[in-house]
Design a protein around this motif. Structure first.
Motif, short mmCIF file in Angstrom:
data_model
loop_
_atom_site.label_atom_id
_atom_site.label_comp_id
_atom_site.label_asym_id
_atom_site.label_seq_id
_atom_site.Cartn_x
_atom_site.Cartn_y
_atom_site.Cartn_z
N GLN A 44 -10.44 -10.41 -14.70
CA GLN A 44 -10.61 -10.61 -13.26
C GLN A 44 -9.27 -10.57 -12.54
OE1 GLN A 44 -12.89 -14.27 -13.04
NE2 GLN A 44 -14.81 -13.14 -12.89
N ILE A 45 -8.23 -11.04 -13.20
CA ILE A 45 -6.88 -10.96 -12.60
C ILE A 45 -6.47 -9.49 -12.45
CG2 ILE A 45 -4.42 -11.38 -13.05
CD1 ILE A 45 -5.27 -14.06 -14.32
N ILE A 46 -6.73 -8.70 -13.51
CA ILE A 46 -6.41 -7.26 -13.43
C ILE A 46 -7.19 -6.59 -12.30
CG2 ILE A 46 -6.57 -5.06 -14.66
CD1 ILE A 46 -6.15 -6.65 -17.27
N ALA A 47 -8.47 -6.93 -12.18
CA ALA A 47 -9.31 -6.35 -11.12
C ALA A 47 -8.77 -6.76 -9.74
CB ALA A 47 -10.75 -6.80 -11.27
N SER A 48 -8.32 -8.01 -9.62
CA SER A 48 -7.76 -8.48 -8.35
C SER A 48 -6.46 -7.74 -8.02
CB SER A 48 -7.49 -9.98 -8.42
OG SER A 48 -8.70 -10.70 -8.60
N MET A 49 -5.65 -7.48 -9.05
CA MET A 49 -4.40 -6.74 -8.83
C MET A 49 -4.69 -5.32 -8.37
SD MET A 49 -2.27 -8.14 -12.14
CE MET A 49 -0.87 -7.03 -11.88
N LEU A 50 -5.73 -4.70 -8.96
CA LEU A 50 -6.12 -3.36 -8.51
C LEU A 50 -6.59 -3.39 -7.06
CD1 LEU A 50 -8.05 -2.00 -11.64
CD2 LEU A 50 -5.84 -1.21 -10.77
N SER A 51 -7.31 -4.43 -6.69
CA SER A 51 -7.78 -4.56 -5.31
C SER A 51 -6.59 -4.66 -4.35
CB SER A 51 -8.67 -5.79 -5.16
OG SER A 51 -9.88 -5.62 -5.85
N LEU A 52 -5.60 -5.48 -4.71
CA LEU A 52 -4.41 -5.62 -3.87
C LEU A 52 -3.66 -4.30 -3.78
CD1 LEU A 52 -3.09 -9.10 -5.12
CD2 LEU A 52 -4.10 -8.58 -2.88
N GLN A 53 -3.54 -3.61 -4.92
CA GLN A 53 -2.83 -2.33 -4.92
C GLN A 53 -3.56 -1.30 -4.08
OE1 GLN A 53 0.14 -1.97 -6.73
NE2 GLN A 53 0.35 -0.05 -5.60
N SER A 54 -4.89 -1.38 -4.06
CA SER A 54 -5.67 -0.38 -3.34
C SER A 54 -5.43 -0.42 -1.83
CB SER A 54 -7.16 -0.56 -3.64
OG SER A 54 -7.64 -1.78 -3.08
N TYR A 55 -4.94 -1.55 -1.32
CA TYR A 55 -4.67 -1.64 0.12
C TYR A 55 -3.56 -0.68 0.56
CZ TYR A 55 -7.54 -5.86 0.18
OH TYR A 55 -8.58 -6.75 0.06
N GLU A 56 -2.73 -0.27 -0.39
CA GLU A 56 -1.63 0.64 -0.07
C GLU A 56 -2.04 2.10 -0.20
OE1 GLU A 56 1.73 -0.35 -2.45
OE2 GLU A 56 1.65 -2.49 -1.99
N LEU A 88 -8.29 6.15 -3.85
CA LEU A 88 -8.89 4.85 -3.57
C LEU A 88 -10.20 4.70 -4.35
CD1 LEU A 88 -8.91 2.20 -1.98
CD2 LEU A 88 -10.09 3.42 -0.12
N ASN A 89 -10.96 5.79 -4.42
CA ASN A 89 -12.20 5.76 -5.19
C ASN A 89 -11.93 5.54 -6.68
OD1 ASN A 89 -15.17 6.34 -5.59
ND2 ASN A 89 -14.30 8.05 -6.74
N LEU A 90 -10.88 6.18 -7.19
CA LEU A 90 -10.51 6.00 -8.60
C LEU A 90 -10.17 4.54 -8.89
CD1 LEU A 90 -8.30 9.16 -9.32
CD2 LEU A 90 -10.67 8.74 -10.01
N PHE A 91 -9.45 3.91 -7.98
CA PHE A 91 -9.10 2.50 -8.14
C PHE A 91 -10.36 1.63 -8.16
CE2 PHE A 91 -4.69 0.86 -7.90
CZ PHE A 91 -4.03 2.06 -8.15
N ASN A 92 -11.27 1.91 -7.24
CA ASN A 92 -12.48 1.10 -7.16
C ASN A 92 -13.38 1.27 -8.38
OD1 ASN A 92 -11.81 -0.01 -4.67
ND2 ASN A 92 -12.78 1.66 -3.52
N VAL A 93 -13.47 2.51 -8.88
CA VAL A 93 -14.26 2.76 -10.08
C VAL A 93 -13.66 2.04 -11.28
CG1 VAL A 93 -15.02 4.52 -11.73
CG2 VAL A 93 -15.24 4.94 -9.28
N SER A 94 -12.34 2.10 -11.41
CA SER A 94 -11.66 1.40 -12.52
C SER A 94 -11.88 -0.10 -12.42
CB SER A 94 -10.16 1.71 -12.49
OG SER A 94 -9.92 3.08 -12.70
N LYS A 95 -11.82 -0.62 -11.20
CA LYS A 95 -12.05 -2.05 -11.01
C LYS A 95 -13.47 -2.44 -11.42
CE LYS A 95 -12.66 -3.76 -6.89
NZ LYS A 95 -12.47 -4.22 -5.49
N GLN A 96 -14.45 -1.57 -11.11
CA GLN A 96 -15.83 -1.86 -11.48
C GLN A 96 -16.01 -1.84 -13.00
OE1 GLN A 96 -18.39 -2.97 -9.73
NE2 GLN A 96 -19.57 -3.04 -11.65
#
Length: 351
Positions: A165-177, A184-192
């Protein structure tokens, strides 16, 4: 007294048989007070095995009272068993602890009412009882170790889930940039995908024995989570489930969970391009020791040019790789309306 003597009078053959019996045999007669209440028993007859088992001569026992020689029998239930069998006529068999002189151990007593007294057959079961006690002690130790292992496993699953969950949260924060929709879609898919694995570890943490995932609950929670991401005001997709009760170990749970994640994501993203509504049916069942997983939609259908060896489709490549790991097979077909993915995997229950 004559009645008792007659009832237990032995001929030569009976005497030989009893004195050569493996079991110790004692015949007791009741001792009653002035009110006729039973207060004790007297030794009336003992065979050779009984004399060899107990310490002392015949004179020590015959005509003497049982409780005077074995006072602890009043405490450990032995005397109560004698009394119950005498008063009810019910045969009783129990293991009792004996202590006399330097000897102490356990005997299995079989108590039978006979005439105006009781016959007690008993044999030394000390070695078996000691083994039983050691086994019980070892069982308690093993249960303690198993409990410690279960606690450790729960904590491990909990920490893995938290780390994911920490890794997923870090991806979410990174996706804002990220401004490019593709990345952005790649980041969201990886987070899922990470979230799917984290959900499995959460289910294992919640499970009583930390060994198997309640797959029905897990799949429905995973599917509803994906649905909440892809449903919006412009498109209404309905999920239906046909899932048989299954319990899967960790490695199968992770792999099948990721497969479902990829196939459902593919349906949500591509099956209904021009439709305002659609339906996805997720079926999981067991047939002939195999897990059958079917994801079917009533959408636009899949191009025949797209296959599981098409490396431009990362999601399908992941599905194929996971199915291959489990020695399964995957196929898809255009149905009357939409597409159906069918995956067959060996159901190995003791993983």
């Amino acid at each position: 007294m004559n009645k008792i003597t007659t009832a237990f009078e032995l001929d030569a053959l009976s005497n030989i048989i009893l004195n050569n019996a493996f079991d110790a045999i004692v015949y007791y007669i009741p001792v009653k007070n002035e009110k006729g209440e039973l207060i004790d028993f007297k030794f009336y007859y003992m065979n050779e095995s009984a004399l060899n088992t107990l310490t002392g001569s015949k004179e020590k026992y015959l005509s003497n009272r049982f409780l005077e020689l074995f006072p602890y029998a009043k405490i450990d239930g032995m005397y109560d068993a004698f009394k119950k069998s005498y008063e009810t006529g019910e045969p009783i068999e129990e293991v009792f602890y004996y202590k006399e002189g330097e000897y102490e151990g356990w005997y299995r007593d079989s108590i039978i009412k006979y005439g105006d007294g009781i016959i007690v057959y008993f044999r030394d079961v000390t070695s078996q009882k000691q083994l039983e006690l050691k086994l019980k002690e070892k069982t308690i130790e093993l249960e303690k170790l198993v409990k410690e292992k279960e606690t450790l496993l729960k904590e491990t699953h909990h920490r893995i889930k938290n780390n994911l969950q920490i890794i997923a949260s870090m991806l979410s924060l990174q996706s804002y940039e990220i401004t490019d929709p593709h990345y952005l879609n790649l980041f969201n898919v990886s987070k899922q995908r990470i979230g799917t694995i984290a959900l499995i570890h959460q289910k294992l943490y919640e499970d009583r024995n930390n060994q198997a995932v309640d797959f029905n609950n897990f799949v429905e929670e995973l599917a509803q989570s994906l649905l909440s991401i892809y449903n919006d005001d412009n498109k209404k997709i309905t999920l239906r489930f046909n899932i048989e009760p299954l319990e899967l170990r960790l490695n199968h749970s992770v792999n099948i969970g990721l497969i479902i994640n990829e196939l459902l994501t593919n349906c949500f993203k591509y099956a209904f391009p021009n439709q305002k509504s659609g339906e996805i049916l997720l079926t999981i069942k067991e047939e002939e020791s195999k897990i059958i997983l079917i994801v079917a939609d009533n959408g636009a259908g899949m191009s025949k040019d797209v296959g599981f060896d098409n490396y431009n489709s990362l999601g399908l490549l992941i599905v194929k790789s996971l199915v291959d790991q489990m020695n399964g097979k995957i196929e898809f077909e255009d149905i009357k309306k939409g597409t159906a993915f069918k995956i067959t995997i060996p159901y190995v229950k003791d993983i």
